[in-house]
Structures are given as C-alpha cells and as structure tokens.
Design an enzyme around this catalytic site. Sequence first.
Site, short mmCIF file in Angstrom:
data_model
loop_
_atom_site.label_atom_id
_atom_site.label_comp_id
_atom_site.label_asym_id
_atom_site.label_seq_id
_atom_site.Cartn_x
_atom_site.Cartn_y
_atom_site.Cartn_z
N HIS A 184 -19.16 -5.91 3.43
CA HIS A 184 -19.83 -5.14 2.89
C HIS A 184 -21.02 -5.64 1.95
O HIS A 184 -21.21 -6.83 1.69
CB HIS A 184 -18.71 -4.21 1.68
CG HIS A 184 -19.44 -3.14 1.02
ND1 HIS A 184 -19.64 -3.59 -0.20
CD2 HIS A 184 -18.97 -2.13 0.74
CE1 HIS A 184 -19.76 -2.47 -0.70
NE2 HIS A 184 -18.80 -1.51 -0.21
N CYS A 202 -21.92 1.36 3.49
CA CYS A 202 -22.21 -0.26 2.94
C CYS A 202 -21.76 -1.28 4.08
O CYS A 202 -21.95 -2.83 3.09
CB CYS A 202 -22.03 -0.65 1.61
SG CYS A 202 -22.62 0.76 0.84
N GLN A 223 -10.91 -4.38 -0.46
CA GLN A 223 -9.71 -3.82 0.63
C GLN A 223 -8.98 -4.68 0.42
O GLN A 223 -7.05 -4.27 1.71
CB GLN A 223 -9.74 -3.55 1.47
CG GLN A 223 -11.89 -2.38 1.57
CD GLN A 223 -11.28 -1.31 1.08
OE1 GLN A 223 -10.15 -0.68 1.23
NE2 GLN A 223 -12.54 -0.11 0.36
N LYS A 283 -9.98 1.25 -7.02
CA LYS A 283 -9.41 1.34 -5.53
C LYS A 283 -7.88 0.90 -5.51
O LYS A 283 -7.73 0.09 -4.86
CB LYS A 283 -10.46 0.11 -4.64
CG LYS A 283 -11.11 0.04 -3.99
CD LYS A 283 -12.03 -0.61 -2.92
CE LYS A 283 -13.50 0.14 -3.39
NZ LYS A 283 -14.17 0.82 -2.84
N ASP A 310 -13.52 -11.93 -0.67
CA ASP A 310 -13.58 -10.30 -1.68
C ASP A 310 -12.18 -9.09 -1.29
O ASP A 310 -12.03 -8.85 0.14
CB ASP A 310 -15.51 -9.53 -0.56
CG ASP A 310 -14.94 -7.99 -0.42
OD1 ASP A 310 -13.83 -7.88 -1.24
OD2 ASP A 310 -16.21 -7.42 0.01
N1 PMP Z 1 -15.84 -4.85 -0.54
C1 PMP Z 1 -15.81 -4.06 0.45
C2 PMP Z 1 -14.90 -4.50 1.77
C3 PMP Z 1 -15.86 -2.88 -0.11
O1 PMP Z 1 -14.63 -2.22 0.72
C4 PMP Z 1 -15.98 -2.44 -1.96
C5 PMP Z 1 -15.59 -1.44 -1.79
N2 PMP Z 1 -16.55 0.29 -0.92
C6 PMP Z 1 -17.21 -2.69 -2.23
C7 PMP Z 1 -16.49 -4.86 -1.62
C8 PMP Z 1 -17.16 -3.34 -4.10
O2 PMP Z 1 -16.39 -2.18 -4.31
P1 PMP Z 1 -16.61 -1.89 -6.08
O3 PMP Z 1 -17.80 -0.92 -5.31
O4 PMP Z 1 -15.71 -1.56 -6.32
O5 PMP Z 1 -17.99 -2.86 -6.72
#
Ligand code: PMP
Length: 404
Positions: free
Chosen positions: A120, A361, A200, A223, A197
């Site tokens: 991401h 993203c 997920q 999430k 990270d």
């Molecule tokens: N890493 C991953 C794999 C994600 O799916 C996301 C959210 N789509 C993020 C980071 C960022 O999370 P947040 O916007 O809650 O900071």
Amino acid sequence: MDITDIRRQFPILERTMCDKPLVYLDNAATMQAPQRVLRAIEEAYTRRRANVHRGVHTLSQEATDAMEHSREVARAFLNATSIEEIIFTRGTTEGLNLVASSYGQLLDEGDEVIVTAMEHHSNIVPWQLLARRRGIVVKVVPIDAEGRLCLDAYKQLFTPRTRLVSVCHASNVLGTVNPVAEMAAIAHSHGAVICVDGAQGAPHTRIDVQALDCDFYALSSHKMYGPTGIGILYGRRELLEQMPPYQGGGEMIGHVSFAGTTWADLPYKFEAGTPDYVGAAAFASAVEFINEVGIDNIATHEHDLLVHATEQMLTIPGMRIFGTAPGKCGVISFLIGNAHHYDTGLFLDKMGFAVRTGHHCAQPLMDVLGIEGTVRASFGVYNTYDEVDSFIAALRRIAPILNQ
Ligand code: PMP
C-alpha cells in the site's frame, strides 16, 4: 457462530441502498462497527469526557483508566510482552510513518530498506520520504503470477547495508498472506529489523508478535470493527528505547527547559499531544467483540465465503481475478471484460452492493499487473452466503453489458 445474531449487532446493516438491502463488501477499506463500539463512544463522550494523564480529578482518572485498559487489551491481542511496546497512533499509516521517521533517523546514507511490490502507498511513500531526507536506498521484492512474494528474490536483495524490511501481512489488493515469520527470520539473520503493515492482517488472523518475531507491527482500528482515527503500533522495546521521539509536544516529555528537554518513558515518548482517548476506549470494545466471536471463527467464515465466491465468479464470462495465492485472505480483486472498474462499481452500487474500485492505494502493484485498477469485494464476519449469492447473481446480470 450465529451470523444472524452477529448481524443484529450492526445497525448499519439494516440500511437499504437504492431501495435494495445494503450488501457491504468494502471491509478491507473500513469495517462497520457493532453496537458495543458505538455505545463505548457515546459513553466516553457523555460520561467520561476529560483529558487523560494529567488530571487529579475523577473524570480525568476514569478517562485515563479507560485508555490504559485499552492499551492492555491491545497488548493481549498482539501478545506483546509489555504495555510499553503498545503505542496509540491514528492508524496504520501513522504507525508506518512513525517507524520511518524515528527508526529512520538511526539509518545512514546508503543503508537499504526492502519493501515489496504489493505494498500500500502507506508502506512505500514514508520510505521514499526517508530516501530523500537521509539518502537511504529502497529495494523491492517482486511477485509471481499468482501474487506471491518471490522469496528467493527476497533473499537475494540482502546486502551488508540492509537495515530494515517493511512488508504487509496481507495485501489489500491480492489477498496474499505473506510468510512474515519466515521473512523475519531471514531479515534477522542479516542483522536487519522487520516492520509489518498489519492493516489487513489484524482483522482476519491471529496475531502473535512474539511468534512472528517482528520488530514493529502497525494496525488500524477502523479495519477491525472499531472507531476511526485510532490505531496501534507495536514496537520491540529495545528498539523503541533507542529511537528518538516522532513528534514533540505535551505528554511525550520528561522535563522541558530551554537548556534541554528529556523524554517520557515508553510508550508515552511516542504519544505527543492529547490522544484520541475516546477512540482508544472504544477500540477495546472492538477487540473484545473480535475475541468474543473468536478470530479463528472469523478467519474460517471469511475463508469459506472467499472460496464460495471465487468458485462462482470464475464461471462468469470475461471474469479476471487478480491474486490467486494459496491461503489468501477474504479479498477478491477483479475485472470483467474490458469494462472500466468504475463502471462496474457504479452498476453494483445501484444494485445495493458497496465495493471499492480504483488502484486501492497500490499504484506500483497496478503497474506490475498492467492495469489501472480493479473492483474489489472484501469480506467481514457479518457477510453471509446469501449476500455472496446475490452478489454473484448481480455480476451475472451486468456481465453481458460489461463484456460488450
Ligand atoms: N496498508 C494496507 C495494506 C491497507 O489496506 C491500508 C488501508 N487501505 C493501509 C495500509 C492504510 O491504513 P489507514 O488508512 O487506516 O492508515
């Protein structure tokens, strides 16, 4: 697991969209919150609203207790050894930025950081910013046709200058679950640290930071059936102790004077300013919800939905699914024919289905896949087989138009 009972706990699932029952399949972006989380937020505002940590008065102490209880709940959820290792953040993005900014100050020009092609933007851009600030080099692990990391290539990327690996536990596009423990062992054997990270990972699988032997693990509450604007960064104590503060301000200091300032003990050294104590308190309710349902039950249910949906989707003409790694989590990214992902998403919205469209993203991953974006359906514990069947029926209805 009684899904009907679980669904009753989520008031939003009673909504209709365009006169159709809402089928919420955008869980990888944000999950819905159960009644107990909503109640915890309301209670914090109506009964315990007072700034934390600095007050002698009872309200402030109650607010502090609720926040610190949540820290302990998060510690137990991650199986961290101590609450000193649990830092409240705004979410995964802030957690990763904290590591890049603060641990990053311990890196020198020419030091190397390894990320992967499926990251991401939150796990790419902070390292690119660090590359600009400190001249570090960012290296990328490639993926294979199924969307798995090429572990041999990963091993080849290490040099004596490799200082850190940062990898997603699970891909928000491909659903691939990465072998984090194995990657951690390899990183450590080269004297590098590993940052995960967990955006997920944490909502779908049991996390044990000691068993994974990771050095950092970042997650987002929204999430995980929890409130928005709050998350956790786990950090190994020895590393957090060496790292400089991330931001300056109240709460993170020992003593301030113009001659020099000292830092608060862990974890407060990394928590500048008034924290989201309401979100923190409600996050505990979300984790308690997950614990009550059982993370293993959640994982099994989502896996069953994934298998059922994938089998059915593959019978639809023109269907292309991106990410077919064994053991993947409940995320299905797809395209139908040559139709634009946005058009597919709009059709589905009119039929009551909330799915995500776009690059999710993960533009570098889109480049690897040779596409601009996908439609993504992702599951949570409250999704049902009936919902999956009606989703498949909707896709069958629109596929002939999209395949034209
Ligand atoms: N890493 C991953 C794999 C994600 O799916 C996301 C959210 N789509 C993020 C980071 C960022 O999370 P947040 O916007 O809650 O900071």
